[in-house]
Design a protein around this motif. Sequence first.
Motif, short mmCIF file in Angstrom:
data_model
loop_
_atom_site.label_atom_id
_atom_site.label_comp_id
_atom_site.label_asym_id
_atom_site.label_seq_id
_atom_site.Cartn_x
_atom_site.Cartn_y
_atom_site.Cartn_z
N GLU A 156 0.41 -1.24 0.38
CA GLU A 156 0.19 -0.28 -0.18
C GLU A 156 0.75 1.87 0.12
N THR A 157 1.80 1.10 -0.06
CA THR A 157 3.12 2.38 0.13
C THR A 157 3.90 2.26 -1.15
N PRO A 158 2.70 2.65 -2.42
CA PRO A 158 3.52 2.57 -4.28
C PRO A 158 5.31 3.61 -3.82
N ILE A 159 4.97 4.29 -3.45
CA ILE A 159 6.59 5.41 -3.00
C ILE A 159 8.06 4.63 -2.92
N ALA A 160 7.66 3.68 -1.62
CA ALA A 160 8.69 2.81 -1.50
C ALA A 160 8.88 1.45 -2.38
N VAL A 209 17.04 4.07 -6.02
CA VAL A 209 17.24 5.67 -5.68
C VAL A 209 15.57 6.07 -5.07
N VAL A 210 16.01 7.43 -4.46
CA VAL A 210 15.81 8.25 -3.63
C VAL A 210 14.45 9.15 -4.75
N VAL A 211 13.18 8.62 -4.25
CA VAL A 211 11.87 9.28 -4.59
C VAL A 211 11.33 10.15 -3.64
N VAL A 212 11.15 11.35 -4.59
CA VAL A 212 9.96 12.70 -4.09
C VAL A 212 8.99 12.48 -4.95
N ALA A 213 8.33 12.51 -3.98
CA ALA A 213 6.45 12.84 -4.60
C ALA A 213 5.92 14.69 -3.86
N SER A 214 5.44 15.06 -4.41
CA SER A 214 4.58 15.96 -4.06
C SER A 214 3.02 16.25 -4.50
N GLN A 215 3.02 15.69 -5.42
CA GLN A 215 1.28 15.59 -5.79
C GLN A 215 0.79 13.94 -5.61
N GLN A 216 -1.01 14.42 -5.45
CA GLN A 216 -1.23 13.49 -5.24
C GLN A 216 -0.37 11.74 -3.71
N LEU A 217 -0.50 12.40 -3.27
CA LEU A 217 0.35 11.92 -2.11
C LEU A 217 -0.81 11.42 -1.76
N GLU A 218 -1.80 10.64 -1.73
CA GLU A 218 -2.45 9.44 -1.14
C GLU A 218 -3.18 8.76 -1.74
N ALA A 267 -3.77 6.37 2.49
CA ALA A 267 -4.55 7.23 2.62
C ALA A 267 -4.65 8.21 3.79
N ARG A 268 -4.20 6.55 4.76
CA ARG A 268 -4.77 8.00 6.62
C ARG A 268 -3.86 8.54 6.80
N TYR A 269 -2.23 8.34 5.97
CA TYR A 269 -1.24 9.52 5.96
C TYR A 269 -0.77 10.73 5.18
N ALA A 270 -1.31 10.26 3.89
CA ALA A 270 -1.42 11.28 2.73
C ALA A 270 -0.97 12.58 3.68
N ARG A 271 -1.74 13.73 4.30
CA ARG A 271 -1.23 14.69 4.80
C ARG A 271 -1.20 15.02 6.57
N PHE A 272 -0.01 13.49 7.05
CA PHE A 272 1.09 13.16 8.30
C PHE A 272 1.71 14.44 8.47
N ALA A 273 1.40 14.94 9.81
CA ALA A 273 2.43 15.54 10.62
C ALA A 273 2.22 16.77 9.45
N GLY A 274 1.00 17.58 8.60
CA GLY A 274 1.44 18.36 7.38
C GLY A 274 2.36 18.04 6.53
N VAL A 275 2.36 17.18 5.95
CA VAL A 275 3.84 16.06 4.68
C VAL A 275 2.55 16.71 3.19
N THR A 276 3.70 18.01 2.71
CA THR A 276 3.03 18.05 1.33
C THR A 276 4.62 17.17 0.83
N LEU A 288 7.50 14.72 0.12
CA LEU A 288 7.96 13.87 1.10
C LEU A 288 9.45 13.12 0.16
N THR A 289 10.05 12.47 0.59
CA THR A 289 10.66 11.57 0.15
C THR A 289 10.99 10.07 0.70
N CYS A 290 11.57 9.39 0.12
CA CYS A 290 11.71 8.22 0.02
C CYS A 290 12.51 7.27 -0.21
#
Length: 370
Positions: free
Chosen positions: A84-88, A96-105, A110-119, A121-123
Amino acid sequence: MEAALSPRTRALDVFVELLSQLDHDPESSGPAFYDRICEAICRLTSMERAGLFLYDDTRKLVLPVGSHGVDPGLLSHVHGTLEETPIAQRALADDVVVVASQQLEREVPARYARFAGVTTLTCTPVSAGGRWLGVIFADRGGGNFALTDDERHTIWTLGKTAALAASARMATTQQSRARLLSSRLDLAREIHERVMQRLFGLSLVLGADVELGREERARCADELQAALADLREALSRPLVPGTFDTQTTLREELERLGRHYKDLPLNVEWDEGVEVPAKVEPLAQQVLAEALRNAHKHARPSTVRLHVGHGDGTFVLDIRNDGVADAGEPSRGSAMGLRLAAVEALRLDGVLEFGPAESGEWRVRLVLPA
């Protein structure tokens, strides 16, 4: 020129410091070390928060093991799977290091798409030798950003440092498991040679169609007592390392497993004033994990009832679930972990029972001296 090399020099100093610590003490790859990995990411790049997650093969869970800039208590409630974590998935598959900004859900649960104000995210992959060990998530505390090539390389290198630490810890664990397997084989061999042969001889004598005299009966009784003494001595050998420390408690593990097996309808009854004796914590946690894993894998329960209590100077852990297709015929290979735990319970002067109950439920009951 010196100023331009300064960031790389600082990064090299950090890598040397971390690797020197591992070289000096491979056992040091614990939470404090992983916290320093996360701190280094924030110190050497523009990241402000970082959390490191590793897969625990023993508990079959992805667990937070280190963090910086974020409340560890908050992070401890984060749970998820690779599926359930495609970025990972992309970070580990492509290394590689992946950076995501759009449609984090779509990138994280989805329950962590706005976790602690994240807009944004790097993985970062934590992998070595083709083995996927975990990931590091990091961000700037909110707002969109892009990583520079130097930052991307620094974070990637620190991910490899974390993988080296995790691999060293896994190697140590595998050595311990090899020693544990050897001790179990020695136990089986000793029981066969000292106990089973005595009992086999007794069965031949008692099964013969010959009336036994007083001396023969006395000798049979002596042989039986000797077999019991040999068995008691064999079972006195520990089957788990005496210094084994799970670094958690049964209460905490119950909360963690409850979040992981979120589809299991858990009904927990913990008697007031009951605490888990320190010496039985590892076994109680092992039994809990095995029971919930089996209920999730082999049944479709409408309820899983868990009771922690005491009685007559004993600690009791009782777990029951319905929804077993055929409680009397467990699938081949199932309950192996419980069988091993049952032997360890005997060593602690306790007992572990598991199997179908009269109610048709599957029951796991651990009773140990408190």
